[in-house]
Write an enzyme that holds these catalytic residues in place. Structure first.
Site, PDB file in Angstrom:
ATOM      1  N   HIS A 178      -5.871 -23.332  10.189  1.00 57.18           N
ATOM      2  CA  HIS A 178      -5.756 -23.526  11.716  1.00 57.18           C
ATOM      3  C   HIS A 178      -4.992 -24.720  11.922  1.00 57.18           C
ATOM      4  CE1 HIS A 178      -6.174 -21.707  15.582  1.00 57.18           C
ATOM      5  NE2 HIS A 178      -6.143 -22.814  16.005  1.00 57.18           N
TER       6      HIS A 178
ATOM      7  N   SER B 232      -2.644 -20.400  18.462  1.00 53.93           N
ATOM      8  CA  SER B 232      -3.838 -20.740  18.733  1.00 53.93           C
ATOM      9  C   SER B 232      -4.509 -20.159  20.352  1.00 53.93           C
ATOM     10  CB  SER B 232      -4.047 -22.152  18.553  1.00 53.93           C
ATOM     11  OG  SER B 232      -5.658 -22.145  18.593  1.00 53.93           O
TER      12      SER B 232
ATOM     13  N   ASP C 285      -8.965 -19.588   8.029  1.00 54.79           N
ATOM     14  CA  ASP C 285      -8.886 -20.121   9.397  1.00 54.79           C
ATOM     15  C   ASP C 285     -10.172 -19.290  10.209  1.00 54.79           C
ATOM     16  OD1 ASP C 285      -8.586 -20.457  12.304  1.00 54.79           O
ATOM     17  OD2 ASP C 285      -6.556 -19.256  12.135  1.00 54.79           O
TER      18      ASP C 285
END
Length: 404
Positions: free
Chosen positions: A374, A190, A344
């Protein structure tokens, strides 16, 4: 009196939870490709429950929203692995956690530098401890987990600075940790994955440091400019990173006035000449057609808002958009392993960066998780809250790292 207080408190907590459940069913999209949808719904309801409680406590002046959520994160159970020596220390002023296999080795080991994700406010050393333990053991590597500065006290560019400076200090002391200078991997997920891309680019040409062997980016943030990509539209309400949460984290960390929310989201802050220059890397035309589902609306950047651009030019900095790095720099980057998840909002950031690397001749391996979402990686060891996609990701990362 005590009983009455307990009843009122219980009623309050139940009421907040019911409101969270309503919010979930009114706003969340659970894609059909996701496994264990009921489990995901429950976890998302609990997530919303904690967020709502945090907002209430902040309004009552009890505790700030971000600090409350950080406090909850610190309650994560840390598992001790007898096969590792784990040491908390500081490199410079940044807290780090070092994972070293206990078993003797006839030669220096591989090294892994790990940047955690967390939207700029989560991602503590404890919350990533179990994941990094697994990586260190399964790849027989010395792993450094970096505890960079976070919101609400620290903003852009603190995370990048901490990741870069700590990596440099570690690279200069590899012999101290028994690490082979020719086998250092930088990994992150991320926001951490985005910082991997930024740090790798800034290390290019540093003759005083060992060359990084590979970069591992797990559903990374590679740009904060075109927020109308197919995945941003298709997955804007998918847990746990909805478009709303993504925008809140981004604006808070980058110190962007919330007044510009719609302008930035629509792309109206992008000057036409800059869009012409960078559209070859940022446009949805670079996304394979198979990822553009029916109903996708091509991005529309306009009418241009110059005031928004002047206040927020730092969104175009390489430290926020490594996708915009110079060709000469990109061409010198080490090979990459990229992980993307179908469900995501940041899926297309990975696809754009993959094309960017390949166009400059950088070797790339790509692993796409059809049932992934995610943040799923962090659930790899959570037993009842385990998702198969999490195990797929960590196994793919381990397999890649051990192969180089």
């Amino acid at each position: 009196m005590l009983l009455l207080c307990l009843l009122l408190l219980s009623s309050f907590l139940v009421g907040v939870f019911l409101w969270a459940v309503c919010q979930h069913f009114l706003t969340a999209d659970i894609p059909s490709t996701l496994q264990h949808p009921i489990k995901l719904r429950f976890l998302h309801c609990m997530f919303l429950y904690m967020v709502i409680l945090a907002e209430i406590f902040e309004k009552l002046g009890i505790c700030s929203k971000l600090r409350f959520l950080q406090l909850l994160q610190n309650g994560v159970r840390v598992k001790r692995d007898a096969r590792l020596v784990v040491t908390d220390l500081y490199l410079g002023t940044t807290p780090v956690r070092l994972f070293q296999p206990k078993a003797a080795s006839s030669s220096p080991r591989r090294g892994i530098i790990f940047f955690p994700g967390g939207g700029g406010f989560l991602g503590s050393l404890d919350s990533y401890h179990n994941l990094c333990s697994q990586l260190a053991v399964e790849t027989d590597s010395v792993l450094l987990l970096i505890g960079y500065r976070k919101l609400p006290d620290h903003h852009y560019p603190c995370i990048f600075q901490d990741c870069l400076n700590t990596s440099i200090l570690f690279l200069k002391g590899l012999k101290t940790y028994g690490v082979d200078p020719s086998r250092v991997v930088i990994c992150g997920d991320s926001l951490g994955g985005g910082n991997v891309a930024c740090v790798i680019q800034h290390l290019v040409g540093r003759s005083d440091l060992p060359r990084i062997r590979a970069q591992v980016l797990i559903y990374p943030v590679t740009q904060v400019i075109n927020l109308q990509l197919p995945s941003h539209q298709q997955n804007r309400n998918v847990p746990f990173l909805s478009q709303k949460i993504m925008m809140i984290c981004m604006l808070k960390y980058l110190v962007v006035n919330f007044h510009w929310w719609d302008t930035i989201l629509s792309g109206a802050f992008i000057p036409p000449d800059i869009w012409r220059k960078y559209s070859k890397w940022l446009s949805s035309d670079n996304i394979p057609k198979s990822f553009r589902k029916p109903g996708y609306q091509p991005e529309f950047h306009g009418p241009f808002n110059e005031a928004a651009y002047l206040e927020n030019k730092h969104l175009f900095d390489i430290t926020n958009a490594p996708l915009l790095g110079d060709d000469e720099v990109i061409a010198q980057l080490p090979e990459a392993f990229l992980v993307s998840c179908e469900n995501d909002v940041l899926r297309d950031d990975t696809l754009l960066y993959m094309k960017r690397l390949k166009d400059q001749g950088v070797p790339v391996m790509w692993y796409h998780v059809e049932d992934g979402f995610h943040g799923s990686l962090i659930f790899f060891d959570k037993k009842f809250f385990f998702f198969p996609c999490a195990l797929k990701i960590i196994n793919a990362v381990i397999s890649y790292i051990t192969s180089i």
